[in-house]
Design a protein around this motif. Structure first.
Motif, PDB file in Angstrom:
ATOM      1  N   ARG A  84       1.027  -1.594  -0.246  1.00  0.00           N
ATOM      2  CA  ARG A  84      -0.002  -0.064  -0.305  1.00  0.00           C
ATOM      3  C   ARG A  84       0.725   1.291   0.352  1.00  0.00           C
ATOM      4  NH1 ARG A  84      -2.585  -3.015  -1.317  1.00  0.00           N
ATOM      5  NH2 ARG A  84      -4.894  -4.112  -0.491  1.00  0.00           N
ATOM      6  N   LEU A  85       0.697   2.385  -0.591  1.00  0.00           N
ATOM      7  CA  LEU A  85       0.913   3.317  -1.004  1.00  0.00           C
ATOM      8  C   LEU A  85       0.357   4.613  -0.192  1.00  0.00           C
ATOM      9  CD1 LEU A  85       3.138   3.443  -4.224  1.00  0.00           C
ATOM     10  CD2 LEU A  85       3.766   3.255  -1.884  1.00  0.00           C
ATOM     11  N   ARG A  86       0.629   5.809  -0.025  1.00  0.00           N
ATOM     12  CA  ARG A  86      -0.050   6.608   0.816  1.00  0.00           C
ATOM     13  C   ARG A  86       0.175   8.079   0.137  1.00  0.00           C
ATOM     14  NH1 ARG A  86       0.369   5.731   6.967  1.00  0.00           N
ATOM     15  NH2 ARG A  86       2.270   6.509   7.261  1.00  0.00           N
ATOM     16  N   VAL A  87      -0.071   9.054  -0.303  1.00  0.00           N
ATOM     17  CA  VAL A  87       0.474  10.534  -0.387  1.00  0.00           C
ATOM     18  C   VAL A  87       1.673  10.844   1.261  1.00  0.00           C
ATOM     19  CG1 VAL A  87      -0.179  13.166  -0.285  1.00  0.00           C
ATOM     20  CG2 VAL A  87      -1.575  11.223  -1.224  1.00  0.00           C
ATOM     21  N   GLY A  88       2.924  11.327  -0.203  1.00  0.00           N
ATOM     22  CA  GLY A  88       3.793  11.882   0.614  1.00  0.00           C
ATOM     23  C   GLY A  88       4.933  10.740   1.345  1.00  0.00           C
ATOM     24  N   SER A 141       7.517   8.137   0.566  1.00  0.00           N
ATOM     25  CA  SER A 141       8.675   7.818  -0.336  1.00  0.00           C
ATOM     26  C   SER A 141       8.664   6.656  -1.014  1.00  0.00           C
ATOM     27  CB  SER A 141      10.235   8.079   0.718  1.00  0.00           C
ATOM     28  OG  SER A 141      10.536   6.927   1.415  1.00  0.00           O
ATOM     29  N   LEU A 142       9.627   6.664  -2.056  1.00  0.00           N
ATOM     30  CA  LEU A 142       9.274   5.556  -3.100  1.00  0.00           C
ATOM     31  C   LEU A 142      10.987   5.343  -3.644  1.00  0.00           C
ATOM     32  CD1 LEU A 142       7.949   3.023  -3.784  1.00  0.00           C
ATOM     33  CD2 LEU A 142       6.506   4.296  -6.471  1.00  0.00           C
ATOM     34  N   ASP A 143      11.712   4.965  -3.007  1.00  0.00           N
ATOM     35  CA  ASP A 143      13.246   4.384  -4.091  1.00  0.00           C
ATOM     36  C   ASP A 143      13.617   6.634  -3.916  1.00  0.00           C
ATOM     37  OD1 ASP A 143      13.405   2.183  -3.802  1.00  0.00           O
ATOM     38  OD2 ASP A 143      12.126   1.931  -5.436  1.00  0.00           O
ATOM     39  N   PHE A 144      13.721   7.001  -5.533  1.00  0.00           N
ATOM     40  CA  PHE A 144      13.990   8.272  -5.458  1.00  0.00           C
ATOM     41  C   PHE A 144      12.780   9.211  -5.961  1.00  0.00           C
ATOM     42  CE2 PHE A 144      16.709   6.996  -9.580  1.00  0.00           C
ATOM     43  CZ  PHE A 144      15.400   6.713 -10.139  1.00  0.00           C
ATOM     44  N   TRP A 145      11.648   8.282  -5.506  1.00  0.00           N
ATOM     45  CA  TRP A 145      10.454   9.121  -5.558  1.00  0.00           C
ATOM     46  C   TRP A 145       9.711   9.539  -4.808  1.00  0.00           C
ATOM     47  CZ3 TRP A 145       9.481  10.345 -11.332  1.00  0.00           C
ATOM     48  CH2 TRP A 145      10.226   9.628 -12.232  1.00  0.00           C
ATOM     49  N   ARG A 146       9.142  10.572  -4.529  1.00  0.00           N
ATOM     50  CA  ARG A 146       7.700  10.810  -3.991  1.00  0.00           C
ATOM     51  C   ARG A 146       6.947  10.165  -3.916  1.00  0.00           C
ATOM     52  NH1 ARG A 146       8.424  11.394   1.524  1.00  0.00           N
ATOM     53  NH2 ARG A 146      10.924  11.778   1.526  1.00  0.00           N
ATOM     54  N   VAL A 147       5.362  10.068  -3.542  1.00  0.00           N
ATOM     55  CA  VAL A 147       3.891  10.324  -4.301  1.00  0.00           C
ATOM     56  C   VAL A 147       3.392  11.314  -4.162  1.00  0.00           C
ATOM     57  CG1 VAL A 147       1.597   8.827  -3.387  1.00  0.00           C
ATOM     58  CG2 VAL A 147       3.331   7.122  -3.282  1.00  0.00           C
ATOM     59  N   GLU A 148       3.407  11.664  -5.032  1.00  0.00           N
ATOM     60  CA  GLU A 148       2.846  13.278  -5.082  1.00  0.00           C
ATOM     61  C   GLU A 148       0.609  13.451  -4.607  1.00  0.00           C
ATOM     62  OE1 GLU A 148       4.523  16.762  -7.143  1.00  0.00           O
ATOM     63  OE2 GLU A 148       2.415  16.488  -8.213  1.00  0.00           O
ATOM     64  N   GLU A 149       0.415  12.219  -5.278  1.00  0.00           N
ATOM     65  CA  GLU A 149      -1.484  12.026  -5.530  1.00  0.00           C
ATOM     66  C   GLU A 149      -1.430  10.552  -5.702  1.00  0.00           C
ATOM     67  OE1 GLU A 149      -4.512  12.137  -4.518  1.00  0.00           O
ATOM     68  OE2 GLU A 149      -4.457  14.116  -5.472  1.00  0.00           O
ATOM     69  N   ILE A 150      -2.485   9.829  -5.098  1.00  0.00           N
ATOM     70  CA  ILE A 150      -2.826   8.199  -4.972  1.00  0.00           C
ATOM     71  C   ILE A 150      -4.279   8.802  -5.555  1.00  0.00           C
ATOM     72  CG2 ILE A 150      -2.578   8.341  -2.883  1.00  0.00           C
ATOM     73  CD1 ILE A 150      -1.928   5.220  -3.697  1.00  0.00           C
ATOM     74  N   GLU A 151      -4.922   8.437  -5.986  1.00  0.00           N
ATOM     75  CA  GLU A 151      -6.878   8.029  -6.121  1.00  0.00           C
ATOM     76  C   GLU A 151      -6.154   6.442  -6.441  1.00  0.00           C
ATOM     77  OE1 GLU A 151      -7.976  10.653  -9.508  1.00  0.00           O
ATOM     78  OE2 GLU A 151      -7.501  11.708  -8.533  1.00  0.00           O
ATOM     79  N   PRO A 152      -7.185   6.071  -5.123  1.00  0.00           N
ATOM     80  CA  PRO A 152      -7.292   4.133  -5.606  1.00  0.00           C
ATOM     81  C   PRO A 152      -7.715   3.819  -6.149  1.00  0.00           C
ATOM     82  CG  PRO A 152      -7.616   5.240  -2.900  1.00  0.00           C
ATOM     83  CD  PRO A 152      -7.046   6.329  -4.067  1.00  0.00           C
ATOM     84  N   GLY A 153      -7.351   2.831  -7.639  1.00  0.00           N
ATOM     85  CA  GLY A 153      -8.299   1.502  -8.293  1.00  0.00           C
ATOM     86  C   GLY A 153      -7.367   2.631  -9.682  1.00  0.00           C
TER      87      GLY A 153
END
Length: 523
Positions: free
Chosen positions: A408-412, A414-426
């Motif tokens: 699972r991911l959530r806004v904010g 970190s993902l390797d050298f990325w960061r989750v800026e937006e997620i709309e599940p599905g």
């Protein structure tokens, strides 16, 4: 006793700064669990949106360096927690920290706040402040500003914090697991007093209800005083590893040590440096007066081995609530994606891919949300590895930050050298690059349905160049986009159709690594 019982039963209104960080993100649910109301001050409130406690708190936008936003956030507050520092702001972070602390105490006094609570660093006794690392010196100064101010303050001073996802724990974990034989700096012989994150949170929550006449600093630590060498060897025992051979050498300075740590662990050199510099001097507690106001219960503070065991179990069961990388990396860009397509801010290069998928949207989404970390990036692993190493070489975060949660991911996040800026599940996952680039970059992945009811995967890479070098960078890497981004799109859709992840495991299955031997302990 009656007055003390009433004070502890009081429901307070608490302001938490730094709620998107490692400690702040864990403190909020603890305060809620103690019956308090919580307001969070955040520069980017969206980062808190997906936390499980988000609906139970009030979140306001602002920054501790902005008087108006701090003033507004302080209204009606009883206790204000200061859990931020300006290390990410660059070489002038000490002055930024100084000004922010002064502003915070001034606004707290104007709003009638009863208490400020600050978590700082444990300082070595007898060492002149000028000889401390800039990081520790700044934290010491911030604590002094609060204690000299008009609002009663509780300043907690901790050394190494042991908890799943903490930078200190990750550094210890990776050094020990990856190096059976270690050539180490002299600071491995320096004594320190680690503390479990569970006890840090207990002291932070308890500080809210201290009597009004308490205005002082407290040393907080666990029951064990250890060298870093001791900690590595005890980690090996708890983790079921063979005994580690540790050979100290005198030539590794704090600067060289930080780069050495950066090569071996996920912790980048610019964050490892303050950690290693703080280990140059002995830092042990010289009092345990905190227990007069936040009484210890049987089994607390946690012994070092038990704190390690708890942290390891959280990691192995993929139940890490926050990580050291929850806060933005020093020097990382934070600009949101520009409005497009009618963006008037200059060039915005794009690489677009779109493919039909022979699988339900839910299967495609599981693959998208599971990207990165141990699962990789679904294309040309060598190219991603080289890019990660280049980023580390120039002081970036590289690929080794991994994921907070395997599925699972959530806004904010970190993902390797990325960061989750937006997620709309599905539907949508948007990542913002935190690698070192001559510009700003984003990667978007969509799970959609086309006009004929078929599942469609849509992918978009965007780059906003900075200066001539930025334009040259885009055109120099463009020839490789078909391999990197084209391969990513094909492999993601194929994995979704097969119901598999990039590593050949079911996309819906838990991906946390299980230990060969799981230590037993009580909750």
């Amino acid at each position: 006793m009656g007055t003390d019982g009433q004070r502890h039963a009081e429901r307070l209104h608490c302001l938490v700064t730094g709620a998107s960080g490692y400690i702040g993100g864990r403190l909020v649910p603890e305060l809620l669990g103690a019956g308090h109301r919580v307001r969070c001050l955040a520069r980017s409130p969206g980062k808190l949106r997906d936390h499980p406690w988000a609906a139970d708190v009030e979140t306001v936008q602002g920054d501790v360096t902005d008087a108006d936003s701090v003033s507004a956030a302080m209204r009606g507050i009883d206790v204000a927690y200061y859990l931020v520092h300006a290390l990410a702001s660059g070489s002038g972070f000490e002055e930024t920290d100084r000004q922010a602390a002064r502003l915070f105490t001034e606004q707290a006094h104007a709003a009638g706040v009863r208490r400020i609570v600050y978590l700082g660093g444990l300082t070595p006794r007898g060492v002149p402040e000028a000889q401390l690392s800039p990081h520790l010196r700044s934290r010491t100064e911030v604590g002094r500003i609060f204690l000299d101010g008009p609002v009663p303050a509780t300043v907690l001073r901790a050394a190494v914090v042991i908890g799943s996802g903490s930078a200190s724990f990750e550094m210890l974990r990776y050094l020990t697991e990856r190096l059976p034989v270690m050539v180490t700096p002299r600071w491995v012989h320096t004594r320190t007093q680690p503390i479990g994150v569970r006890d840090v949170l207990r002291y932070l929550v308890g500080s809210a209800t201290m009597p009004a006449d308490v205005d002082r600093a407290f040393d907080i630590g666990g029951p064990d005083v250890l060298t870093y060498r001791d900690m590595m060897r005890r980690y090996a025992v708890v983790a079921g590893l063979r005994r580690r051979v540790i050979v100290p050498v005198p030539v590794l300075t704090p600067g060289l040590s930080s780069h050495w740590v950066g090569l071996v662990t996920p912790v980048p050199a610019n964050l490892a440096r303050p950690l290693t510099e703080s280990l140059r001097h002995e830092v042990v507690c010289h009092e345990h007066d905190i227990a007069r106001y936040v009484p210890d219960t049987p089994g607390t503070p946690l012994p070092f081995d038990e704190a390690l065991t708890l942290a390891l179990r959280r990691v192995r069961e993929a139940q890490v609530a926050t990580r050291w990388s929850s806060a933005a990396a020093p020097g990382a860009p934070s600009d949101p994606l520009p409005t497009d397509p009618d963006w008037a801010g200059g060039s915005l290069y794009q690489d677009k891919r779109q493919l039909s998928v022979d699988a339900p949207r839910e299967s495609l989404w599981r693959v998208i949300e599971g990207i990165g970390g141990d699962n990789g990036w679904y294309s040309f692993p060598l190219a991603w590895a080289v890019r990660g190493r280049l980023d580390r070489f120039v002081g970036g975060v590289g690929l080794r930050r991994g994921r907070r949660d395997a599925e699972r991911l959530r806004v904010g996040d970190s993902l390797d050298f990325w960061r989750v800026e937006e997620i709309e599940p599905g539907r949508l996952l948007r990542l913002r690059a935190e690698m070192r680039l001559p510009g700003l970059a984003w990667l978007e992945m969509y799970s959609e349905t086309d006009g004929e009811g078929r599942t469609r995967y849509r992918q978009r890479a965007l780059f906003h160049p900075r200066g001539l070098l930025g334009h040259a960078y885009w055109w120099s890497v463009s020839p490789f986009h078909a391999v990197v981004f084209g391969g990513m799109a094909r492999n993601i859709t194929q994995a979704a159709a097969k119901g598999m992840s990039a590593r050949g495991t079911p996309a819906h299955a838990g991906r946390a690594r299980r230990p060969r031997r799981t230590p037993r302990f009580r909750q």
